[in-house]
Design a protein around this motif. Structure first.
Motif, PDB file in Angstrom:
ATOM      1  N   TYR A 133      -3.797  13.865   2.559  1.00 42.80           N
ATOM      2  CA  TYR A 133      -2.690  14.250   1.688  1.00 42.80           C
ATOM      3  C   TYR A 133      -3.025  13.937   0.240  1.00 42.80           C
ATOM      4  CZ  TYR A 133      -1.566   9.262   2.261  1.00 42.80           C
ATOM      5  OH  TYR A 133      -1.631   7.890   2.321  1.00 42.80           O
ATOM      6  N   ASP A 134      -2.253  14.528  -0.645  1.00 45.72           N
ATOM      7  CA  ASP A 134      -2.467  14.382  -2.083  1.00 45.72           C
ATOM      8  C   ASP A 134      -1.854  13.076  -2.564  1.00 45.72           C
ATOM      9  OD1 ASP A 134      -2.769  14.671  -4.794  1.00 45.72           O
ATOM     10  OD2 ASP A 134      -1.521  16.453  -4.979  1.00 45.72           O
ATOM     11  N   ALA A 135      -2.637  12.297  -3.299  1.00 42.89           N
ATOM     12  CA  ALA A 135      -2.112  11.044  -3.839  1.00 42.89           C
ATOM     13  C   ALA A 135      -1.001  11.284  -4.849  1.00 42.89           C
ATOM     14  CB  ALA A 135      -3.243  10.243  -4.491  1.00 42.89           C
ATOM     15  N   GLY A 136      -0.996  12.448  -5.504  1.00 43.68           N
ATOM     16  CA  GLY A 136       0.096  12.787  -6.411  1.00 43.68           C
ATOM     17  C   GLY A 136       0.099  11.993  -7.698  1.00 43.68           C
ATOM     18  N   THR A 137       1.247  12.024  -8.358  1.00 36.77           N
ATOM     19  CA  THR A 137       1.411  11.362  -9.654  1.00 36.77           C
ATOM     20  C   THR A 137       2.509  10.325  -9.572  1.00 36.77           C
ATOM     21  OG1 THR A 137       2.974  13.079 -10.335  1.00 36.77           O
ATOM     22  CG2 THR A 137       0.662  13.421 -10.910  1.00 36.77           C
ATOM     23  N   PRO A 138       2.494   9.315 -10.447  1.00 38.20           N
ATOM     24  CA  PRO A 138       3.559   8.304 -10.430  1.00 38.20           C
ATOM     25  C   PRO A 138       4.937   8.943 -10.594  1.00 38.20           C
ATOM     26  CG  PRO A 138       1.726   7.604 -11.826  1.00 38.20           C
ATOM     27  CD  PRO A 138       1.459   9.032 -11.448  1.00 38.20           C
ATOM     28  N   GLY A 139       5.924   8.393  -9.877  1.00 38.19           N
ATOM     29  CA  GLY A 139       7.295   8.884  -9.990  1.00 38.19           C
ATOM     30  C   GLY A 139       7.617  10.038  -9.074  1.00 38.19           C
TER      31      GLY A 139
ATOM     32  N   LEU B 146      14.027   5.558  -6.271  1.00 35.04           N
ATOM     33  CA  LEU B 146      12.796   6.134  -6.805  1.00 35.04           C
ATOM     34  C   LEU B 146      11.682   5.092  -6.764  1.00 35.04           C
ATOM     35  CD1 LEU B 146      14.126   8.095  -9.912  1.00 35.04           C
ATOM     36  CD2 LEU B 146      13.449   9.029  -7.681  1.00 35.04           C
ATOM     37  N   ILE B 147      10.536   5.486  -6.248  1.00 31.24           N
ATOM     38  CA  ILE B 147       9.397   4.577  -6.139  1.00 31.24           C
ATOM     39  C   ILE B 147       8.658   4.536  -7.469  1.00 31.24           C
ATOM     40  CG2 ILE B 147       7.184   4.158  -4.979  1.00 31.24           C
ATOM     41  CD1 ILE B 147       8.381   5.559  -2.513  1.00 31.24           C
ATOM     42  N   THR B 148       8.570   3.360  -8.051  1.00 29.24           N
ATOM     43  CA  THR B 148       7.865   3.206  -9.324  1.00 29.24           C
ATOM     44  C   THR B 148       6.425   2.753  -9.135  1.00 29.24           C
ATOM     45  OG1 THR B 148       8.663   0.927  -9.569  1.00 29.24           O
ATOM     46  CG2 THR B 148      10.009   2.685 -10.544  1.00 29.24           C
ATOM     47  N   GLU B 149       6.146   2.067  -8.014  1.00 29.33           N
ATOM     48  CA  GLU B 149       4.784   1.622  -7.743  1.00 29.33           C
ATOM     49  C   GLU B 149       4.641   1.292  -6.266  1.00 29.33           C
ATOM     50  OE1 GLU B 149       1.606  -1.907  -9.056  1.00 29.33           O
ATOM     51  OE2 GLU B 149       3.527  -1.704 -10.108  1.00 29.33           O
ATOM     52  N   VAL B 150       3.505   1.667  -5.715  1.00 32.36           N
ATOM     53  CA  VAL B 150       3.178   1.313  -4.333  1.00 32.36           C
ATOM     54  C   VAL B 150       2.314   0.061  -4.359  1.00 32.36           C
ATOM     55  CG1 VAL B 150       2.068   2.035  -2.194  1.00 32.36           C
ATOM     56  CG2 VAL B 150       3.292   3.719  -3.587  1.00 32.36           C
ATOM     57  N   LEU B 151       2.841  -1.038  -3.803  1.00 30.83           N
ATOM     58  CA  LEU B 151       2.079  -2.288  -3.767  1.00 30.83           C
ATOM     59  C   LEU B 151       1.139  -2.332  -2.575  1.00 30.83           C
ATOM     60  CD1 LEU B 151       4.875  -4.890  -4.634  1.00 30.83           C
ATOM     61  CD2 LEU B 151       3.174  -3.905  -6.170  1.00 30.83           C
ATOM     62  N   PHE B 152       1.600  -1.800  -1.456  1.00 34.93           N
ATOM     63  CA  PHE B 152       0.780  -1.783  -0.240  1.00 34.93           C
ATOM     64  C   PHE B 152       1.126  -0.521   0.524  1.00 34.93           C
ATOM     65  CE2 PHE B 152      -0.436  -2.805   4.124  1.00 34.93           C
ATOM     66  CZ  PHE B 152      -1.671  -3.414   3.940  1.00 34.93           C
ATOM     67  N   GLU B 153       0.104   0.248   0.870  1.00 32.62           N
ATOM     68  CA  GLU B 153       0.306   1.533   1.516  1.00 32.62           C
ATOM     69  C   GLU B 153      -0.101   1.441   2.977  1.00 32.62           C
ATOM     70  OE1 GLU B 153      -1.938   4.177   2.437  1.00 32.62           O
ATOM     71  OE2 GLU B 153      -0.433   5.773   2.513  1.00 32.62           O
TER      72      GLU B 153
END
Length: 337
Positions: free
Chosen positions: A57-63, A135-142
Motif C-alpha cells: 500500500y501507499d505510505a501517503g502523506t501526513p494528515g 485525525l492522525i497526526t503521527e504514526v508512532l508504531f505501525e
C-alpha cells in the motif's frame, strides 16, 4: 471453507514473511530448514485458507489518515459495515463493544480526500447515528512492524531485507506505473513481477526496479498479516488515552518493546494517543491498562473497546473467524497514483 491449523513451521514462515514479505522460498529454505517447494506449498495453503495475507500500500502523506468512531441504529452495524467496505478510503472496519459500534481506519491519498469522505460520503449511510473523528497526526508504531516470536534471534537476523534499487535503475517512478503497482500489490503483496509487467505493458526489469525504488523512498509499504484468532493473541482491543506531552518522546523508543502493541498513533481530538493491542486473554484488557499507566505516569486511559469481529483489514474483507476469505478493495483507489 476447510479449516487448517498452522504448525510451528507455518508460524516460522509467517514470522519470516513479516520481516520480508517478498522473500524468495530459496532464500528462506535454509533459515527454516525446509525445502523451497514445501515452503511454497505451505504458503499457498495459508493464503488459500485466509490465515495470512500480504498487502502492499501507499505510505501517503501526513494528515491523510483518521480513526472514526461510528454509532449505528440498533441492529444496523453489519449492514452499514458491509456498505462501507466497498469504499477504498475505508482501509479497516472493526466491530467493537463499548462506546462505539464500529471503528473505521481511513487511509486516503491526502487530507483533501479524507475530508471528502468525512464531509460528504459519510452522510450517505442513513443508519449512522453519530460519528467522531480522530485525525492522525503521527504514526508512532505501525502494525507492519509487529512480529510473531517464532524464529530465534539468529534466524530472524538471517532473513534478508528488501533489495536496494540497481545503480542503473530510474530514480523516480511514473504516477501511472505507481498506480498499477499499488493496485496489484494491494491485492497480493507477493504478486509476481512478470504478471505486473504484463498488466502495465513494461518490462519485468522495470517493475523490479520500480518496486525497489518505491520501497526505498517510502511510497510503497509491504506487510504480512495473520488471522488474529489463530495467533497466541486472540483478544484485540483499542485504548483511547490522554498522555502528558513530555512522555510522547518516551513512547517513540519504548513501544517496539511491548509485544502486545499493534498500532500507536497521535491524534488531534479529545485524546492525543490511540493504541490498538493484541492480548492473550480478556482479563489482560485491564492488566494492560494498568501497565500503560505504570509505563506512562500521569497518563489516563479515557476509554477502551474490545473488538468483537474485524470486517475489513487493510482492504481485505474478513470472515467471522478473522480469515481473509472475501474480495480485496485495494487501499489506493485505482484511479489515483
Amino acid at each position: 471453507m476447510q479449516d487448517y491449523e498452522p504448525d510451528d513451521v507455518d508460524f516460522g514462515l509467517i514470522h519470516a514473511l513479516q520481516i520480508e514479505p517478498r522473500a524468495s522460498w530459496k532464500v528462506l529454505a535454509p533459515i527454516l530448514a525446509v525445502d523451497p517447494v514445501t515452503l511454497s506449498r505451505r504458503y499457498q495453503r495459508l493464503r488459500d485458507t485466509g490465515l495470512i495475507w500480504v498487502t502492499g500500500y501507499d505510505a501517503g502523506t501526513p494528515g491523510r489518515g483518521a480513526l472514526v468512531e461510528i454509532e449505528c441504529a440498533p441492529g444496523q452495524s453489519a449492514a452499514t459495515a458491509e456498505a462501507m467496505s466497498e469504499d477504498p478510503v475505508v482501509a479497516g472496519i472493526d466491530f467493537t463493544a463499548g462506546g462505539r459500534d464500529l471503528l473505521l481506519t481511513l487511509m486516503a491519498q491526502d487530507s483533501a480526500e479524507t475530508s471528502q469522505f468525512l464531509l460528504h460520503r459519510l452522510g450517505e449511510y442513513p443508519e449512522i447515528r453519530r460519528a467522531r473523528t480522530h485525525l492522525i497526526t503521527e504514526v508512532l508504531f505501525e502494525a507492519g512492524n509487529w512480529r510473531l516470536r517464532t524464529l530465534s534471534a539468529a534466524q530472524a537476523a538471517r532473513v534478508p531485507g528488501p533489495r536496494p534499487p540497481r545503480p542503473r535503475a530510474a530514480r523516480t517512478v511514473s504516477p501511472d506505473l505507481k498506480r498499477v503497482i499499488h493496485h496489484e500489490l494491494g491485492i497480493d503483496g507477493r504478486a509476481a513481477t512478470t504478471a505486473i509487467a504484463e498488466r502495465a505493458g513494461v518490462s519485468n526489469q522495470r517493475i523490479t526496479d520500480a518496486i525497489a525504488t518505491m520501497r526505498r523512498d517510502g511510497s510503497l509499504l509491504l506487510r504480512t498479516d495473520i488471522a488474529r484468532t489463530y495467533s497466541e493473541w486472540p483478544i484485540y482491543a483499542w485504548y483511547f488515552m490522554q498522555v502528558p506531552a513530555p512522555l510522547i518522546e518516551r513512547l517513540r523508543t519504548s513501544l517496539g518493546r511491548i509485544e502486545e502493541v499493534r498500532l500507536a498513533v497521535l491524534v488531534a481530538s479529545e485524546y492525543n494517543l490511540i493504541m490498538a493491542v493484541w492480548l492473550r486473554t480478556l482479563n489482560d484488557v485491564h492488566r494492560f491498562e494498568l501497565l500503560l499507566e505504570k509505563i506512562l505516569p500521569g497518563s489516563r486511559v479515557a476509554d477502551r473497546s474490545v473488538v468483537m469481529q474485524i470486517g475489513k483489514h487493510l482492504g481485505h474483507i474478513l470472515d467471522e473467524q478473522g480469515r481473509a476469505t472475501g474480495p480485496v478493495v485495494p487501499v489506493t483507489p485505482p484511479g489515483r497514483a
